[in-house]
Design an enzyme around this catalytic site. Structure first.
Site: not given
Ligand code: SAH
Length: 205
Positions: A52
């Protein structure tokens, strides 16, 4: 980054600003993107996912009102950057990722950086982490069609949950859910754009 992108947009919590100064964001992106790590933008982390934008990380962290010793659940580990910011604030962070390569890469980062207060798990985070509940705060970094009921159930009282929710995949609002005195209140914090929350209580896999 902190002064121009975060403070200038209204994030004022001194603890959050200091945590954003301390966590080295360039260690959470691939080598080719290191020069862009402190830019005002989300960046690709592989598997169609993103780390993000710094401002959004700071805003969501501020909304959570983290205090040292709190137990925080993060859904969507991704790069691990948001989890590291929460750990920097003194929280114990339970973080769940559903995509294997991202989970393994983040877990390796946490070990290399000796971030032992972060507990990663490979699973569908829309189910929460019942064995470790209740959580003082829950942070979801992907957007789904609803607030997954297990996450509200696993929230402590008092507790705060921050999540992007949209009726359409491209029409998301950042939602703050506050549990207090047995009641649950919801506040719309404005428009955001996150990758899909995919799972049992998210968009279908
Ligand atoms: N907090 C992260 C942002 C990653 S983007 C950072 O600081 O880099 C969001 C993430 O959520 C992605 O990696 C995606 O694979 C994950 N995601 C989506 N649905 C999910 C679920 N049901 N359970 C766990 N992770 C999930």
């Amino acid at each position: 980054m902190v002064r121009e992108q975060i403070e200038a947009r209204g994030v004022r919590d001194p603890g959050v600003l200091e945590a954003m100064r301390q966590v080295p964001r360039h260690l959470f992106v691939e080598p080719a993107l290191v020069p862009k790590a402190y830019m005002d933008a989300p960046l690709p982390i592989g598997e169609g996912q993103t780390i993000s934008q710094p401002y959004i990380v700071a805003l969501m962290t501020e909304l959570l009102q983290v205090k040292p010793g709190m137990k925080i659940l993060e859904i969507g580990t991704g790069s691990g950057y948001q989890a590291a910011v929460l750990a920097q604030l003194g929280a114990t962070v339970y973080t769940v990722e559903r995509i294997k390569p991202l989970f393994f890469a983040a877990r390796k980062r946490f070990m290399d950086m000796r971030l032992f207060s972060i507990k990663p798990k490979l699973d569908d985070g829309t189910l929460g982490w019942p064995e470790e509940a209740p959580f003082d705060g829950v942070l979801v970094t992907a957007g789904g069609p609803q607030v997954p009921p297990p996450l509200v159930d696993q929230l402590a009282d008092p507790g705060r949950l921050v999540i992007p929710v949209g009726e359409g995949r491209r029409d998301q609002k950042l939602i703050l859910v506050e549990k207090s005195g047995g009641r649950v209140a919801t506040t719309d914090m404005g428009g955001v754009a996150f990758v899909d929350l995919v799972g049992a209580h998210g968009w279908g896999a």
